[in-house]
Enzyme design. Sequence first.
Site, PDB file in Angstrom:
ATOM      1  N   HIS A 174     -51.388 -72.385 -25.592  1.00 16.36           N
ATOM      2  CA  HIS A 174     -50.656 -72.700 -24.205  1.00 16.36           C
ATOM      3  C   HIS A 174     -49.367 -72.878 -24.356  1.00 16.36           C
ATOM      4  CE1 HIS A 174     -52.096 -74.827 -20.185  1.00 16.36           C
ATOM      5  NE2 HIS A 174     -50.867 -74.038 -20.173  1.00 16.36           N
ATOM      6  N   GLU A 181     -59.154 -76.864 -24.439  1.00 18.37           N
ATOM      7  CA  GLU A 181     -58.131 -77.103 -25.184  1.00 18.37           C
ATOM      8  C   GLU A 181     -57.941 -78.307 -25.971  1.00 18.37           C
ATOM      9  OE1 GLU A 181     -54.470 -75.898 -23.038  1.00 18.37           O
ATOM     10  OE2 GLU A 181     -55.690 -74.008 -22.195  1.00 18.37           O
TER      11      GLU A 181
HETATM   12  P1  NAI Z   1     -47.595 -68.643  -7.915  1.00 16.49           P
HETATM   13  O1  NAI Z   1     -48.122 -69.793  -7.154  1.00 16.49           O
HETATM   14  O2  NAI Z   1     -46.288 -68.426  -7.818  1.00 16.49           O
HETATM   15  O3  NAI Z   1     -48.451 -67.243  -7.975  1.00 16.49           O
HETATM   16  C1  NAI Z   1     -50.092 -67.510  -8.088  1.00 16.49           C
HETATM   17  C2  NAI Z   1     -50.372 -66.174  -7.225  1.00 16.49           C
HETATM   18  O4  NAI Z   1     -51.897 -66.178  -7.187  1.00 16.49           O
HETATM   19  C3  NAI Z   1     -49.950 -66.222  -5.763  1.00 16.49           C
HETATM   20  O5  NAI Z   1     -49.194 -65.209  -5.195  1.00 16.49           O
HETATM   21  C4  NAI Z   1     -51.347 -66.608  -5.112  1.00 16.49           C
HETATM   22  O6  NAI Z   1     -51.308 -65.913  -3.662  1.00 16.49           O
HETATM   23  C5  NAI Z   1     -52.193 -65.776  -6.111  1.00 16.49           C
HETATM   24  N1  NAI Z   1     -53.666 -66.173  -5.751  1.00 16.49           N
HETATM   25  C6  NAI Z   1     -54.283 -67.102  -5.922  1.00 16.49           C
HETATM   26  N2  NAI Z   1     -55.630 -67.330  -5.682  1.00 16.49           N
HETATM   27  C7  NAI Z   1     -55.740 -65.950  -5.755  1.00 16.49           C
HETATM   28  C8  NAI Z   1     -57.126 -65.330  -5.917  1.00 16.49           C
HETATM   29  N3  NAI Z   1     -58.225 -65.865  -5.728  1.00 16.49           N
HETATM   30  N4  NAI Z   1     -56.886 -63.974  -5.929  1.00 16.49           N
HETATM   31  C9  NAI Z   1     -55.841 -63.289  -6.188  1.00 16.49           C
HETATM   32  N5  NAI Z   1     -54.524 -63.973  -6.150  1.00 16.49           N
HETATM   33  C10 NAI Z   1     -54.557 -65.076  -6.018  1.00 16.49           C
HETATM   34  O7  NAI Z   1     -47.893 -69.513  -9.652  1.00 16.49           O
HETATM   35  P2  NAI Z   1     -47.023 -68.651 -10.880  1.00 16.49           P
HETATM   36  O8  NAI Z   1     -45.996 -69.921 -11.074  1.00 16.49           O
HETATM   37  O9  NAI Z   1     -47.027 -67.460 -10.916  1.00 16.49           O
HETATM   38  O10 NAI Z   1     -48.187 -69.338 -11.960  1.00 16.49           O
HETATM   39  C11 NAI Z   1     -49.347 -68.460 -11.921  1.00 16.49           C
HETATM   40  C12 NAI Z   1     -50.222 -69.174 -13.111  1.00 16.49           C
HETATM   41  O11 NAI Z   1     -49.573 -69.353 -14.447  1.00 16.49           O
HETATM   42  C13 NAI Z   1     -50.942 -70.707 -12.691  1.00 16.49           C
HETATM   43  O12 NAI Z   1     -52.258 -70.923 -13.013  1.00 16.49           O
HETATM   44  C14 NAI Z   1     -50.057 -71.308 -13.826  1.00 16.49           C
HETATM   45  O13 NAI Z   1     -50.465 -72.754 -13.985  1.00 16.49           O
HETATM   46  C15 NAI Z   1     -50.018 -70.606 -14.902  1.00 16.49           C
HETATM   47  N6  NAI Z   1     -48.948 -71.019 -15.700  1.00 16.49           N
HETATM   48  C16 NAI Z   1     -49.325 -71.016 -17.040  1.00 16.49           C
HETATM   49  C17 NAI Z   1     -48.207 -71.237 -18.038  1.00 16.49           C
HETATM   50  C18 NAI Z   1     -48.406 -71.161 -19.540  1.00 16.49           C
HETATM   51  O14 NAI Z   1     -47.967 -71.873 -20.188  1.00 16.49           O
HETATM   52  N7  NAI Z   1     -49.323 -70.481 -19.987  1.00 16.49           N
HETATM   53  C19 NAI Z   1     -46.930 -71.679 -17.585  1.00 16.49           C
HETATM   54  C20 NAI Z   1     -46.586 -71.754 -16.308  1.00 16.49           C
HETATM   55  C21 NAI Z   1     -47.674 -71.253 -15.275  1.00 16.49           C
END
Ligand code: NAI
Length: 412
Positions: free
Chosen positions: A292, A269
């Site tokens: 992003h 990015e």
């Molecule tokens: P979270 O931690 O609440 O949820 C992530 C989930 O993924 C968890 O339930 C976890 O068990 C699961 N997980 C982890 N490894 C896995 C795997 N190998 N296979 C299947 N499931 C798996 O996180 P949240 O807040 O829901 O965020 C998710 C993603 O979104 C993160 O990567 C975060 O960085 C990204 N994000 C992106 C944003 C953007 O601006 N595009 C803003 C906020 C978050």
Amino acid sequence: MSKLSLSKEKIKVVLLEGVHPLAEESFRKDGYNNITYLKGTPEKEELKTLLSDAHILGIRSRTHITQDVLDACDKLMAIGTFCIGTNQINLEYARNKGIPVFNAPFSNTRSVAELVLAEIIFLMRGIPQKNAAAHRGQWQKTAESSFEIRGKKLGIVGFGHIGSQLGVIAESLGMKVYFYDIENKLPMGNAKNTESLNELLAKVDVLSLHVPSTAATKDMIGKQQLDKMRQGSYLINAARGDVVVIEDLIDALDSGKIKGAALDVFPQEPSSNNDPFISQLKEYDQVIITPHIGGSTLEAQVNIANEVSNKLMKYSNNGTTSSAVNFPQVSLPEIAGKQSRVMHIHKNKPGMLEQVNRIFSKHDMNITALHLQTEGEIGYVIMDVDCNEVDDLKTELKSIDGTLRVRVLHGS
Ligand code: NAI
């Protein structure tokens, strides 16, 4: 309510990078008046001078808190990042100096979920390509390849904060929701979990990724996985750029296996708005490209300002470190009546608690509550005592070898 041994007016709060003004407002409302608020971030040497007498620091992602900066901050008690990431801070070094770091990991959950929902609708109506064509003067009035989302199957990989919220709102519009997560997650609404990622890939019309960036999620969606998806399905990635193999996605777009995609995150990015975005995906009208901004809304900024300033004030006012990213986590009640709370941050080595206890016994102090938590190289012990005169005790605690910091708060 508690009284701080160092009064709130004397606690210097430095807020940099134009964090949302609500943060400053919250501090002032709580009685913190010694606040420096800057729109930008100073150069390193100036930063060191600014922080040399600061107790609380709030930053966003551009202020780098390195080892030498931390060494210049003798009084610094806590740092808050008014954003999601914390890798602009040397977290380990901060921890070993007894400085907890707080962030706001879930303040923008709703913002991401809403964007993804909109993208599902746009992708299934073929809006990206029709919009691009119209900008070039082409009128593509047709119902071909244009679908409602009602009754369609949404697959969510990672059913955490964002994934589960997306599931709930997608279901409210009539989608059938399936999810895969490595953890055992309770289904929300009527969402059904699948045994494996492969099962999910083969089942759904739209796949949306909401996993963190880990060794296991790197290149999680490549040729093998795309091949297993349904012909003409859609892919959304608003998680992290390294989860999808872009070259393989391009092949799947070329073959028509994937009819459209929405990507908010990319392996490379631009580092600023002045740098160009370079990607082969730019050639594909059927791909929604966003810079992003999944979590970038004014509401999320407000949530972040509230969440981080509250965490910093809670730590300053009563010692709570819940959700600190680099520190033992303790959730503490208010300090009762005429009690004092003594907080001792120390190197995590055998015999520390015994030495702390010995000093309390020597002063004949009745400990009414004790909390101890350790993480890595440091320990955090908190003791509530029925006494307001703790100055001598504080001096003696400071003299224990391995002590990093001692703080005292008084009930009121
Ligand atoms: P979270 O931690 O609440 O949820 C992530 C989930 O993924 C968890 O339930 C976890 O068990 C699961 N997980 C982890 N490894 C896995 C795997 N190998 N296979 C299947 N499931 C798996 O996180 P949240 O807040 O829901 O965020 C998710 C993603 O979104 C993160 O990567 C975060 O960085 C990204 N994000 C992106 C944003 C953007 O601006 N595009 C803003 C906020 C978050």
